[in-house]
Design an enzyme around this catalytic site. Structure first.
Site, mmCIF file in Angstrom:
data_model
loop_
_atom_site.group_PDB
_atom_site.id
_atom_site.type_symbol
_atom_site.label_atom_id
_atom_site.label_comp_id
_atom_site.label_asym_id
_atom_site.label_seq_id
_atom_site.Cartn_x
_atom_site.Cartn_y
_atom_site.Cartn_z
ATOM 1 N N ASP A 181 4.180 -10.021 5.212
ATOM 2 C CA ASP A 181 2.708 -11.678 5.330
ATOM 3 C C ASP A 181 2.429 -11.042 3.996
ATOM 4 O OD1 ASP A 181 1.430 -8.713 5.579
ATOM 5 O OD2 ASP A 181 -0.382 -10.771 5.556
ATOM 6 N N GLU A 182 2.404 -12.564 3.463
ATOM 7 C CA GLU A 182 1.471 -12.819 1.635
ATOM 8 C C GLU A 182 2.741 -11.687 1.003
ATOM 9 O OE1 GLU A 182 -2.948 -13.418 2.979
ATOM 10 O OE2 GLU A 182 -2.811 -11.014 2.994
#
Length: 421
Positions: free
Chosen positions: A214-215
């Site tokens: 993620d991210e």
């Protein structure tokens, strides 16, 4: 695991718990303990009852973060005790992140030596990890480790030179001490990752490993001339999501060679990585309408899914919020086929650690997480907030009696044990 059980208490006070597994027996014992009522002077009563019970979802998890603030083993054990009291069965351990690398790797000891807050005290040794896994197992709880890459890895780079991407400025000059995600253009990165994950799967026996994903901040990749050249050579254009997919694809292949299954955050699915059929996608983004759409898209593609979006317990507000947590249901989304909803494995409450350490982990998590636990265990039609309120008030007091310093789940009220706190 088969956690179904039957519990019967007859008029003579005889109690019997039946199950096809030890895990069901553990859940039955937990229910039995909840039926006991203290009537004073060390005397207890229990009602005559016959219960046939089973969980609605097989995966009922709690995520803790030991990177932003180090969590001593005592706080992890308390978390596992609370999980057992609420029939949660999966501890998702977000071990490492940008801020610190407390996991002691015997293959790469420099990771914790340079990446932990304190390499002597703020670490989890091989014995520590084994102790947590065993403590959890005895309570019917799996431990799933997360090592999030290619982002969230700043602490990794402190111990392994050249592992992270060097960032450049607008004048194409390297910015001192400025690094981005893993440098996924180097063969050495994949050699390192394979050796590390080989050690990880040897330490954590669960079939699933959480790969994160993620991210990922693409700015540093986009600034680096070597990464730009790699993109051109591999016909990836200028869409750095494709570079992330390139890395995740190789990571997935590594984990598959190690004969393990994996969980990923939803960005991996959103960015079009070619995933194996047994992939589990964890949905964490968005408000109600957004996560419902994501659940629909993931299941329509045939992937198993976990829900976390409405259950980020680190998001706090003044007043009562357990009712909102309680009313969020993993199956509240449109499905083009009934079979798609069968791909929902359950969900996880998440307690991220930016503002949480051992001093407030238990109080901030519980009994708010009890609302998530009941939603994931009980039938879908058991959803009345008014009927649930006395159960949660009782559970709040019960957890205090059993030694956990949990916060109130409602406004003004009391527990009988308050005077003894």
């Amino acid at each position: 695991m088969n956690e179904s059980y039957e519990l019967e208490v007859d008029e003579k006070g005889h109690a019997k718990i039946s199950s096809h597994s030890v895990w069901g027996i553990l859940k039955g014992l937990e229910t039995f303990s909840q039926l006991l009522v203290n009537v004073g002077q060390n005397q207890f009563q229990i009602q005559v009852v016959k219960i046939s019970d089973a969980p609605r979802f097989p995966h009922r998890g709690m995520m803790i973060d030991s990177s932003r603030h180090f969590l001593p083993l005592s706080s992890i054990y308390q978390t596992l005790d609370a999980m057992e009291m609420n029939k949660l069965n999966a501890l998702h351990w977000h071990l490492v992140d940008d801020q610190s690398f407390p996991f002691v790797s015997e293959t790469f000891p420099q990771l914790h030596q340079h990446g932990a807050y304190n390499a002597e005290t703020h670490i989890y040794t091989k014995a520590d990890v084994a102790a947590v896994i065993e403590y959890a197992r005895l309570r019917g709880i799996r431990v799933i480790a997360e090592f999030d890459t290619p982002g969230h890895t700043r602490s990794w780079g402190r111990g392994v030179s050249g592992l992270l991407t060097q960032c450049f400025d607008a004048h194409h000059k390297a910015v001192p001490n400025s690094f981005g995600p893993l440098d996924v253009t180097k063969n050495a990165t994949y050699e390192f990752v394979e050796k590390l994950f080989e050690e990880i799967v040897g330490r954590f026996p669960d079939q699933y490993t959480h790969l994160g994903g993620d991210e990922v901040n693409f700015q540093c990749w986009a600034s680096n001339p070597q990464v730009q050249a790699f993109m051109r050579e591999h016909a990836l254009g200028t869409d750095y999501r494709r570079l992330e997919s390139y890395y995740i694809q190789k990571l997935v292949q590594i984990v598959e060679r190690l004969k393990r299954s994996y969980i990923v955050w939803q960005e991996v699915f959103d960015d079009g990585v070619q995933l194996q059929a047994d992939t589990v996608v964890q949905v964490w983004k968005g408000h109600e309408g957004q996560w419902m759409g994501e659940m629909e898209r993931v299941t329509a593609r045939g992937f198993k899914v976990l829900l976390s979006s409405p259950w980020y317990l680190n998001h706090i507000a003044y007043g009562t919020d357990w009712n909102r947590l309680y009313q969020a249901d993993p199956l509240h989304f449109n499905a083009s086929a009934a079979a798609h909803k069968q791909l929902v494995m359950g969900g996880e409450a998440c307690m991220w650690g930016e503002w949480v350490d051992a001093s407030n982990l238990i109080s901030r998590t519980w009994p708010r997480a009890s609302a998530v636990a009941e939603r994931l265990w009980s039938p879908q039609h058991v959803n009345s907030v008014n009927q649930a309120r006395p159960r949660f008030n009782h559970q709040h007091c019960r957890m205090q009696v059993l030694g956990l310093r949990v916060q109130p789940n409602e406004g003004p009220g009391y527990c009988a044990c308050d005077h003894a706190m």
